[in-house]
Design an enzyme around this catalytic site. Structure first.
Site, PDB file in Angstrom:
ATOM      1  CG  ASN A 180     -32.479  20.385 -22.264  1.00  0.00           C
ATOM      2  OD1 ASN A 180     -33.370  19.893 -21.574  1.00  0.00           O
ATOM      3  ND2 ASN A 180     -31.706  21.373 -21.832  1.00  0.00           N
TER       4      ASN A 180
ATOM      5  CB  ILE B 131     -34.949  15.951 -20.486  1.00  0.00           C
ATOM      6  CG1 ILE B 131     -33.655  16.378 -21.208  1.00  0.00           C
ATOM      7  CG2 ILE B 131     -34.934  14.457 -20.153  1.00  0.00           C
ATOM      8  CD1 ILE B 131     -33.443  15.805 -22.573  1.00  0.00           C
ATOM      9  N   GLY B 132     -37.785  17.159 -19.681  1.00  0.00           N
ATOM     10  CA  GLY B 132     -38.981  17.079 -18.834  1.00  0.00           C
ATOM     11  C   GLY B 132     -38.741  16.344 -17.536  1.00  0.00           C
TER      12      GLY B 132
ATOM     13  CB  CYS C  11     -36.557  22.488 -14.782  1.00  0.00           C
ATOM     14  SG  CYS C  11     -36.999  21.479 -16.216  1.00  0.00           S
TER      15      CYS C  11
ATOM     16  CG  ASN D  61     -31.526  25.479 -15.715  1.00  0.00           C
ATOM     17  OD1 ASN D  61     -31.426  25.002 -16.846  1.00  0.00           O
ATOM     18  ND2 ASN D  61     -31.940  24.777 -14.682  1.00  0.00           N
TER      19      ASN D  61
ATOM     20  N   GLY E  35     -25.050  25.938 -24.111  1.00  0.00           N
ATOM     21  CA  GLY E  35     -23.877  25.927 -24.990  1.00  0.00           C
ATOM     22  C   GLY E  35     -23.235  27.295 -25.104  1.00  0.00           C
TER      23      GLY E  35
ATOM     24  CB  THR F 125     -23.624  22.228 -23.820  1.00  0.00           C
ATOM     25  OG1 THR F 125     -24.857  22.729 -23.299  1.00  0.00           O
ATOM     26  CG2 THR F 125     -23.811  21.884 -25.290  1.00  0.00           C
TER      27      THR F 125
HETATM   28  C1  DHB Z   1     -34.424  19.652 -17.540  1.00  0.00           C
HETATM   29  C2  DHB Z   1     -33.805  20.692 -18.191  1.00  0.00           C
HETATM   30  C3  DHB Z   1     -33.126  21.638 -17.460  1.00  0.00           C
HETATM   31  O1  DHB Z   1     -32.471  22.693 -18.030  1.00  0.00           O
HETATM   32  C4  DHB Z   1     -33.082  21.523 -16.070  1.00  0.00           C
HETATM   33  O2  DHB Z   1     -32.445  22.415 -15.314  1.00  0.00           O
HETATM   34  C5  DHB Z   1     -33.675  20.481 -15.448  1.00  0.00           C
HETATM   35  C6  DHB Z   1     -34.355  19.541 -16.187  1.00  0.00           C
HETATM   36  C7  DHB Z   1     -35.200  18.654 -18.228  1.00  0.00           C
HETATM   37  O3  DHB Z   1     -35.824  18.967 -19.225  1.00  0.00           O
HETATM   38  O4  DHB Z   1     -35.263  17.509 -17.734  1.00  0.00           O
END
Ligand code: DHB
Length: 306
Positions: free
Chosen positions: A68, A70-71, A133, A195, A220, A269
């Site tokens: 992922n 997402i940001g 993140c 994480n 996962g 996940t």
């Molecule tokens: C995002 C992804 C992560 O693993 C996390 O801990 C926090 C944010 C994300 O991309 O938003």
């Protein structure tokens, strides 16, 4: 029935099971999974200001897992206080707010802002500081992978926080035990890990990465043995409670983390596969304790036999 209650960062949880931030939304789960069953509920990380997030595609499946990026899309602290908190105030489940940021000041201002809000003071039981993140350029895994930075963020947030602090660590470093010790020293009340692990997948026809930003965080069951080992190492190195995260798909996986030394667990996940899975994981931990003749879940914490 064996007792499932645990205490983490001064919060009493009726069982050790929580969702991992960003993987399970209480509103979306209404009528599907009763969040009151959880030890605690953790909404998607919030930042001081709204973020629009990373380019799509943001998620892709990988063998035994997913990537992922997402940001940290979220509407920011103000919207969280106005919209999400009043909704969460209707439930009795302890709420842990995950906070992210790009600078130490952003972390501190966001946590301070939460502490200035009456409703937050009432229902937020702890903060999870997300310095792990993998999908932002500053303040995420960059902070968590350096013990000095991890310590500095924790100490600065500690100064302004009216809440207990859980610090969420990254596996993307060789010095995670040092980082864990550093945040404990700086005032963390608990540590959560792991994480996601930096990962990349490429479409060989288009020759382009399968994730818009090029790479992302791997989660996962693929990462579970890595996570169990890291939790084992950290739990032996610090005196504060550890929350184990990484590829928990069923009760037995959660029990592995407890045996490795985790006082609580987060499920991520697996919620995408089955949004009711956390309830069954809680029931499965109960059944395991019952079958083993245990009266209390704490009897198995850290009890891996080496
Ligand atoms: C995002 C992804 C992560 O693993 C996390 O801990 C926090 C944010 C994300 O991309 O938003």
């Amino acid at each position: 029935m064996a007792r499932l209650a645990v205490e983490i960062a001064g919060i009493k949880l009726k069982n050790p099971v929580m969702n991992a931030s960003g993987t399970f939304n209480a509103r979306d789960a209404e009528g599907i999974m009763d969040i009151k069953r959880l030890g605690a509920y953790i909404p998607k990380s919030i930042t001081l200001h709204e973020r629009t997030g990373n380019p799509v595609p943001r998620i892709c499946e990988t063998p035994a897992g997913m990537l992922n990026s997402i940001g940290l899309e979220n509407k920011g602290l103000g919207s969280f206080l106005e919209t999400d908190l009043p909704y969460l105030a209707k439930t009795t489940v302890p709420v842990i707010v995950s906070v992210a940021g790009e600078t130490i000041d952003e972390f501190a201002e966001t946590v301070a802002g939460l502490g200035e809000n009456k409703l937050a003071l009432k229902i937020v039981k702890a903060i999870e500081i997300n310095i792990s993140c993998p999908n932002i350029n500053r303040g995420g895994a960059q902070f968590g992978s350096q013990p000095d930075m991890a310590s500095l963020v924790t100490a600065e947030v500690r100064l302004v926080s009216k809440f207990p602090l859980i610090v969420k660590l990254t596996p993307n470093t060789g010095v995670f035990v040092e980082a864990a010790k550093a945040v404990e020293e700086a005032g963390a009340d608990a540590i959560s890990l792991i994480n996601t692990i930096f990962g990349m997948a490429i479409d060989i026809e288009t020759k382009r990465p399968k994730i818009g930003r090029g790479y992302g965080g791997l989660s996962g069951p693929a990462i579970r043995p890595i996570a169990v080992k890291m939790v084992y190492d950290v739990a032996r190195a610090v005196d504060i409670p550890v929350i184990g995260i990484g590829g928990i798909m069923e009760a037995g996986d959660a029990i592995e983390f407890l045996l490795a030394g985790a006082t609580g667990v987060q499920v991520g996940t697996a919620n995408f596969v089955d949004p009711t899975i956390m309830a069954r994981i809680i029931d499965g931990i109960s059944a395991y304790l019952e079958a083993g003749g245990y009266e209390d879940v704490r009897e198995i914490i850290g009890k891996v036999e080496m």
